[in-house]
Scaffold this motif. Structure first.
Motif, PDB file in Angstrom:
ATOM      1  N   SER A   8       8.521 -27.885 -87.352  1.00 17.16           N
ATOM      2  CA  SER A   8       7.367 -27.109 -87.816  1.00 17.16           C
ATOM      3  C   SER A   8       7.777 -26.116 -88.900  1.00 17.16           C
ATOM      4  N   ILE A   9       8.932 -25.449 -88.698  1.00 14.59           N
ATOM      5  CA  ILE A   9       9.438 -24.494 -89.694  1.00 14.59           C
ATOM      6  C   ILE A   9       9.804 -25.214 -90.988  1.00 14.59           C
ATOM      7  N   VAL A  10      10.510 -26.346 -90.829  1.00 16.36           N
ATOM      8  CA  VAL A  10      10.913 -27.145 -92.003  1.00 16.36           C
ATOM      9  C   VAL A  10       9.683 -27.588 -92.781  1.00 16.36           C
ATOM     10  N   GLU A  11       8.651 -28.012 -92.049  1.00 21.30           N
ATOM     11  CA  GLU A  11       7.419 -28.491 -92.683  1.00 21.30           C
ATOM     12  C   GLU A  11       6.730 -27.372 -93.469  1.00 21.30           C
ATOM     13  N   LYS A  12       6.694 -26.162 -92.882  1.00 18.83           N
ATOM     14  CA  LYS A  12       6.050 -25.031 -93.563  1.00 18.83           C
ATOM     15  C   LYS A  12       6.814 -24.624 -94.814  1.00 18.83           C
ATOM     16  N   VAL A  13       8.154 -24.552 -94.698  1.00 25.45           N
ATOM     17  CA  VAL A  13       8.986 -24.186 -95.850  1.00 25.45           C
ATOM     18  C   VAL A  13       8.843 -25.222 -96.953  1.00 25.45           C
ATOM     19  N   ASN A  14       8.914 -26.502 -96.564  1.00 30.53           N
ATOM     20  CA  ASN A  14       8.800 -27.568 -97.553  1.00 30.53           C
ATOM     21  C   ASN A  14       7.434 -27.566 -98.226  1.00 30.53           C
ATOM     22  N   SER A  15       6.387 -27.290 -97.425  1.00 28.46           N
ATOM     23  CA  SER A  15       5.027 -27.258 -97.973  1.00 28.46           C
ATOM     24  C   SER A  15       4.887 -26.172 -99.037  1.00 28.46           C
ATOM     25  N   ALA A  16       5.511 -25.024 -98.762  1.00 29.93           N
ATOM     26  CA  ALA A  16       5.450 -23.915 -99.723  1.00 29.93           C
ATOM     27  C   ALA A  16       6.201 -24.263-101.008  1.00 29.93           C
ATOM     28  N   VAL A  17       7.399 -24.843-100.852  1.00 30.09           N
ATOM     29  CA  VAL A  17       8.206 -25.226-102.028  1.00 30.09           C
ATOM     30  C   VAL A  17       7.509 -26.339-102.802  1.00 30.09           C
ATOM     31  N   ASN A  18       6.966 -27.316-102.060  1.00 32.07           N
ATOM     32  CA  ASN A  18       6.280 -28.437-102.699  1.00 32.07           C
ATOM     33  C   ASN A  18       5.066 -27.974-103.486  1.00 32.07           C
ATOM     34  N   GLY A  19       4.381 -26.949-102.946  1.00 35.12           N
ATOM     35  CA  GLY A  19       3.216 -26.398-103.646  1.00 35.12           C
ATOM     36  C   GLY A  19       3.567 -25.845-105.007  1.00 35.12           C
TER      37      GLY A  19
END
Length: 502
Positions: A8-19
């Motif tokens: 869940s943490i990895v997904e949130k961090v990646n989502s922010a970077v991907n954005g």
């Protein structure tokens, strides 16, 4: 900490970077670089269109006359082989699934913005290839090594006070490249194959994965020469068959051509609301999805294909740059456009509002478009097309990852990367890849950041090399050629050119 929490943490961090990586600032940077290089080279893709067509696709049948002499011991590849290996990596699921996603999310107007990003992307790809050839060198096996890592380290790094910056960006680029090769270049492609083969023919994913792993091992571990010889045959074959079938669908629905074109233009400029939304948001979605999927499809600006273009036996940086122009032209202007017309002309999209009428998404939307003409065969054909497109993409990306690994760990350790890469083919076929795909999508975009910094910093060098080529080859002036940043390679190439002239 539970695995679910970590994910869940990895997904949130990646989502922010991907954005950020695939957000508006990045798209502006990508397209802005293309606009700058187009202006600096005086709209080379238009002003010298006859010249670059003649010296790329027009010169295939006299390839032996325009390339350097090779022998059995030589490890270089022809210009056409380098193009096919690069096209193998760029012509993939993006040309089928990517186009469908762009239409579904951004409406028909997204296709117009795909054209725009491709037009300027031609000169971004041109610039990458010019720099790739200009700053390349030989490794201990006599293979050409070039790419963003070399023009970052030796080009940007040669500028005053930028040595450590250039070297650091080169390392970052290589790391991102290796990561992306396992994601989008390997597991994402193989997963698409396994899912489509299972839905079309009922073959279990594990069986598909094992088959592709064996096939991949035979080609990938054989190195660049074997990859090039396979893609040289596979890419033209699969592209021609796919285009013929897609054109048949377009011809059957030719009465819709005017409505399709009108829908694309009106959707691009908000003359109608896209998907029934307000006009402003419709235009924004069309622009964002058109540009994002355009870049995803042709990879101009990511610095990926330049690594295999740099392995060509060409001497002139601009000649390989022209192959880069043709690569983007073939990938987006031709293949993506025909896919888009196939979907839009088949009655699956309301051309008035841009709403997708069909319940299908991604490759299934294209398969349904083909089925309107070919019946059930259409679904099977798209499954086979995805197999060929995606597997060739895996072959191309294995070479990109190999070059990034070689830069970091040396040529003798590349076999380690290749073995791991092949093993991950089975992993890709059998696992749920949503997070892995998202992470690799981010890494893919992050490759573009150091690469575009290098292209922008060395834009003046690209301009000088291009002007030098135009003066010599088009205006026939007696000017000293700019062939390599390395004196010993420059000297060797000059001597070879003199011998050929005699």
């Amino acid at each position: 900490m539970p695995v679910e929490r970590v994910l869940s943490i990895v997904e949130k961090v990646n989502s922010a970077v991907n954005g950020f990586v695939w957000g508006l600032p990045m798209l502006i940077l990508l397209v802005g670089t293309g606009i700058l290089m187009t202006c600096l080279t005086k709209f080379f893709q238009i002003t010298h269109i006859k010249h670059w067509i003649k010296n790329t696709i027009g010169g295939i049948f006299k390839d032996s006359h325009v390339t350097a002499h090779t022998d059995k011991e030589d490890t270089q590849i022809s210009q056409f082989q380098s193009l096919c290996t690069a096209l193998a990596a760029t012509i993939g699921t993006g040309n089928i699934a990517g186009v469908a996603a762009a239409i579904a999310s951004g409406g028909p107007g997204a296709i117009f913005w795909m054209w725009i990003v491709a037009f300027f992307g031609m000169m971004t790809n041109f610039s990458e290839n010019v720099l790739g050839i200009y700053y390349r060198r030989r490794n201990e096996r006599n293979e050409w090594c070039g790419g963003a890592m070399y023009y970052l380290r030796d080009g940007l790094g040669s500028k005053k006070g930028m040595r450590h910056v250039g070297s650091g960006l080169a390392v970052l680029f290589s790391v991102f490249c290796i990561g992306a090769s396992f994601g989008i270049g390997n597991m994402g492609q193989v997963n698409s194959i396994a899912v489509n083969i299972k839905s079309a023919f009922g073959i279990p994913a594990i069986a598909t994965g094992i088959f592709l792993m064996i096939l991949g091992a035979l080609v990938i571990v054989g190195g660049l020469k074997r990859i090039a010889s396979v893609t040289e045959k596979l890419v033209p074959f699969m592209a021609v068959i796919y285009l013929i079938c897609a054109l048949i669908v377009c011809i059957v629905h030719i009465d819709q051509a005017g409505a399709v074109f009108t829908s694309i233009i009106k959707g691009a400029f908000g003359m109608r609301a896209v998907g029934g939304g307000i006009v402003g948001s419709g235009v924004a979605m069309a622009v964002q999805w058109g540009m994002k999927r355009g870049v995803f499809s042709n990879e101009a600006g990511l610095g990926s294909s330049v690594m295999v273009h740099s392995s060509s036996n060409v001497r002139e940086p601009v000649v390989q740059g022209m192959w880069g122009i043709f690569e983007v032209f073939a990938d987006t202007i031709i293949v993506c456009t025909i896919t888009a017309f196939t979907v839009l002309s088949s009655g699956l999209v309301d051309l008035e509002t841009g709403v997708v009428i069909s319940d299908q998404v991604s490759t299934a939307l294209v398969a349904e478009a083909f089925s309107t003409v070919f019946g059930k065969f259409g679904y099977g054909f798209i499954a086979i097309a995805i197999l060929l497109f995606a597997f060739s993409t895996t072959l191309g990306w294995s070479q990109y990852g190999s070059k990034g690994f070689e830069y970091l760990f040396g040529r003798k350790n590349v076999k380690i990367y290749q073995v791991i890469f092949v093993a991950f083919i089975v992993v890709g076929a059998t696992m749920d890849l949503s997070l892995a795909w998202d992470i690799s999508d981010t890494l893919n975009g992050m490759m573009a950041i150091p690469n575009l910094i290098g292209v922008l910093a060395l834009s003046g060098t690209v301009m000088k090399i291009t002007q030098n080529y135009v003066q010599r080859k088009i205006l026939h002036k007696d000017v000293k050629p700019m062939l390599s940043a390395l004196d010993h390679i420059q000297t060797v190439h000059e001597e070879e050119i003199k011998k050929m002239a005699v």
